[in-house]
Scaffold this motif. Structure first.
Motif, PDB file in Angstrom:
ATOM      1  N   TYR A 150       0.987  -1.073  -0.203  1.00 33.24           N
ATOM      2  CA  TYR A 150      -0.178  -0.365   0.340  1.00 33.24           C
ATOM      3  C   TYR A 150       0.927   1.451  -0.098  1.00 33.24           C
ATOM      4  CZ  TYR A 150       0.783  -0.086   4.965  1.00 33.24           C
ATOM      5  OH  TYR A 150       1.231   0.056   6.699  1.00 33.24           O
ATOM      6  N   LYS A 151       0.163   2.168  -0.703  1.00 36.94           N
ATOM      7  CA  LYS A 151       0.703   3.917  -0.318  1.00 36.94           C
ATOM      8  C   LYS A 151       0.334   4.481   0.782  1.00 36.94           C
ATOM      9  CE  LYS A 151      -0.703   4.654  -5.150  1.00 36.94           C
ATOM     10  NZ  LYS A 151      -1.553   4.608  -6.267  1.00 36.94           N
ATOM     11  N   TRP A 252      -4.277  -0.714 -10.251  1.00 35.59           N
ATOM     12  CA  TRP A 252      -2.724  -0.619  -9.213  1.00 35.59           C
ATOM     13  C   TRP A 252      -1.887  -0.075 -10.094  1.00 35.59           C
ATOM     14  CZ3 TRP A 252      -0.137   0.587  -4.599  1.00 35.59           C
ATOM     15  CH2 TRP A 252       1.416   0.328  -4.959  1.00 35.59           C
ATOM     16  N   ILE A 253      -2.135  -0.633 -11.562  1.00 34.96           N
ATOM     17  CA  ILE A 253      -1.124   0.110 -12.360  1.00 34.96           C
ATOM     18  C   ILE A 253      -0.844   0.900 -12.409  1.00 34.96           C
ATOM     19  CG2 ILE A 253      -0.164  -0.550 -14.713  1.00 34.96           C
ATOM     20  CD1 ILE A 253      -0.344  -3.290 -13.832  1.00 34.96           C
ATOM     21  N   PHE A 260      -2.420  -2.936  -2.954  1.00 36.11           N
ATOM     22  CA  PHE A 260      -2.841  -4.727  -4.093  1.00 36.11           C
ATOM     23  C   PHE A 260      -2.734  -5.650  -2.503  1.00 36.11           C
ATOM     24  CE2 PHE A 260      -0.747  -7.392  -6.081  1.00 36.11           C
ATOM     25  CZ  PHE A 260      -1.885  -7.534  -7.573  1.00 36.11           C
ATOM     26  N   ARG A 261      -3.540  -6.828  -2.636  1.00 34.34           N
ATOM     27  CA  ARG A 261      -2.935  -7.670  -2.242  1.00 34.34           C
ATOM     28  C   ARG A 261      -2.344  -8.973  -2.886  1.00 34.34           C
ATOM     29  NH1 ARG A 261      -2.365 -10.003   2.847  1.00 34.34           N
ATOM     30  NH2 ARG A 261      -3.064 -12.422   2.375  1.00 34.34           N
ATOM     31  N   GLY A 262      -1.332  -8.974  -2.866  1.00 33.81           N
ATOM     32  CA  GLY A 262      -0.690 -10.717  -3.596  1.00 33.81           C
ATOM     33  C   GLY A 262       0.026 -11.252  -3.029  1.00 33.81           C
ATOM     34  N   GLY A 263       1.492 -11.249  -3.485  1.00 37.84           N
ATOM     35  CA  GLY A 263       2.059 -12.532  -2.401  1.00 37.84           C
ATOM     36  C   GLY A 263       3.460 -11.400  -2.766  1.00 37.84           C
ATOM     37  N   SER A 264       4.893 -12.812  -2.200  1.00 34.81           N
ATOM     38  CA  SER A 264       6.347 -11.844  -2.486  1.00 34.81           C
ATOM     39  C   SER A 264       6.522 -11.561  -3.586  1.00 34.81           C
ATOM     40  CB  SER A 264       6.802 -13.231  -1.696  1.00 34.81           C
ATOM     41  OG  SER A 264       7.271 -14.743  -2.233  1.00 34.81           O
ATOM     42  N   TRP A 265       5.480 -12.734  -4.772  1.00 30.80           N
ATOM     43  CA  TRP A 265       6.113 -12.408  -6.059  1.00 30.80           C
ATOM     44  C   TRP A 265       5.631 -11.636  -6.726  1.00 30.80           C
ATOM     45  CZ3 TRP A 265       2.386 -14.799  -3.561  1.00 30.80           C
ATOM     46  CH2 TRP A 265       0.794 -15.051  -3.677  1.00 30.80           C
ATOM     47  N   PRO A 271       4.388  -4.236 -12.076  1.00 24.92           N
ATOM     48  CA  PRO A 271       4.159  -2.615 -11.825  1.00 24.92           C
ATOM     49  C   PRO A 271       3.824  -1.990 -10.766  1.00 24.92           C
ATOM     50  CG  PRO A 271       3.931  -3.291 -14.539  1.00 24.92           C
ATOM     51  CD  PRO A 271       3.177  -4.791 -13.048  1.00 24.92           C
ATOM     52  N   GLY A 272       5.596  -1.088 -10.305  1.00 24.84           N
ATOM     53  CA  GLY A 272       5.474  -0.644  -9.230  1.00 24.84           C
ATOM     54  C   GLY A 272       5.010  -1.022  -8.914  1.00 24.84           C
ATOM     55  N   LEU A 273       5.042  -1.334  -8.570  1.00 23.59           N
ATOM     56  CA  LEU A 273       5.332  -2.100  -6.814  1.00 23.59           C
ATOM     57  C   LEU A 273       7.137  -2.007  -5.524  1.00 23.59           C
ATOM     58  CD1 LEU A 273       3.341  -5.759  -6.257  1.00 23.59           C
ATOM     59  CD2 LEU A 273       2.761  -3.393  -5.442  1.00 23.59           C
ATOM     60  N   GLN A 274       8.220  -2.374  -6.334  1.00 22.47           N
ATOM     61  CA  GLN A 274       9.192  -1.947  -5.699  1.00 22.47           C
ATOM     62  C   GLN A 274       9.527  -0.655  -5.915  1.00 22.47           C
ATOM     63  OE1 GLN A 274      12.271  -4.512  -7.028  1.00 22.47           O
ATOM     64  NE2 GLN A 274      11.097  -6.064  -7.865  1.00 22.47           N
ATOM     65  N   GLU A 275       8.893   0.097  -6.828  1.00 22.78           N
ATOM     66  CA  GLU A 275       9.098   1.639  -7.147  1.00 22.78           C
ATOM     67  C   GLU A 275       8.621   2.141  -5.466  1.00 22.78           C
ATOM     68  OE1 GLU A 275       9.871  -0.551 -11.460  1.00 22.78           O
ATOM     69  OE2 GLU A 275       8.488  -0.194  -9.641  1.00 22.78           O
ATOM     70  N   ALA A 276       7.079   1.755  -5.303  1.00 26.63           N
ATOM     71  CA  ALA A 276       6.198   2.560  -4.698  1.00 26.63           C
ATOM     72  C   ALA A 276       6.676   2.202  -2.922  1.00 26.63           C
ATOM     73  CB  ALA A 276       4.551   1.862  -4.710  1.00 26.63           C
TER      74      ALA A 276
END
Length: 276
Positions: A150-151, A252-253, A260-265, A271-276
């Motif tokens: 989350y942001k 999310w993108i 965004f609910r997901g997992g370690s993968w 896109p954007g999860l690592q940056e955020a």
């Protein structure tokens, strides 16, 4: 009916000493989700290399069939129930194991893996997924959990942690935006990511002690009503339920969902999860 050795999600499956058991047939049939021609998929590249290595060392041909991740369980169930041809190796998830075991389709692996040192290094998660009544029927190569991304600036008081906090936050979502997005459609992947965490935290279960579905409970009904309230208030995009796995990533993108609910993968693929 031919027994099959089921090895859960991911790679390294062909280095488990299966060659002696299959030598008389001179081939091993394997089903998994990876496109071995995709040079950009690290999993596919690794599996392709493992297959080539295995064939060179043993002289045994690997007959590989790519099956979409959301079709594997259905195709396998149909083959088992009809008494048709089933693979020697198949990529599966732990929730498939009880039904396949009850169908008599699984091969005990303890004797096969007796001389494999890595078995002693496997953890509790693998045992819970693959060892039934003291007998091993699969090897879990990936034990995963869920993560909510989350942001931070959108949730200055922290991310909602209770039902009431979720509903209160949902009421404050701006028009045209969403509180969160996650895949919640008709697939076992949605059960893992979206439904089981809510059901478990509400004191419910999705399987009974015999591995049979146990959804008709008050705890599960409460989760369903909670989800209806979230989708009814437009806090979650309806495409989560109606769309495919990747469709839930789009809000999310595009920036219209604050979590965004997901997992370690997910940090690798979304896109954007690592940056955020």
């Amino acid at each position: 009916m031919k027994k099959l050795a089921v090895l859960s999600t991911l790679l390294s499956v062909l280095a488990l000493g299966l060659a002696p058991a299959a030598a008389q047939n001179q081939q091993i049939v394997m089903w998994a989700q990876y496109d071995l021609a995709d040079a950009n998929d690290r999993n596919a590249v690794t599996l392709s290399a493992k297959i080539a290595e295995f064939e060179a060392e043993t002289g045994i041909k690997v007959v590989y069939e790519q099956v979409a991740w959301n079709q594997l369980a259905t195709k396998l169930a149909v083959a088992v129930q009809s008494g048709g041809d089933v693979p020697d190796l198949v990529e599966a998830s732990s929730q498939h194991i009880p039904s396949l075991l009850n169908a008599g389709a699984l091969m005990p692996l303890d004797e096969l893996l007796a001389d494999s040192a890595f078995v002693a290094e496997l953890g509790e998660g693998d045992a819970n997924a693959c060892v039934y009544d003291g007998i091993r029927y699969c090897v879990a190569t990936n034990v995963r959990g869920g993560i909510t991304y989350y942001k931070a600036d959108a949730f200055p008081n922290g991310f909602p942690a209770t039902k009431d906090e979720w509903l209160a936050a949902a009421a404050e979502v701006e028009e045209g935006k969403f509180l969160s997005t996650q895949f919640a459609g008709r697939s076992y992947g949605a059960i893992e990511i979206a439904w089981w965490p809510m059901i478990a935290s509400n004191g419910g279960a999705i399987f009974d002690e015999e591995g049979k579905p146990a959804w008709a409970t008050e705890e599960v009904a409460e989760v369903v009503e909670f989800a209806r309230a979230l989708y009814g208030s437009n806090a979650m995009p309806i495409v989560n339920v109606t769309g495919d796995f990747s469709d839930a990533e789009a809000p999310w993108i595009s920036g219209i969902s604050d979590s965004f609910r997901g997992g370690s993968w997910s940090a690798i693929f979304v896109p954007g999860l690592q940056e955020a």
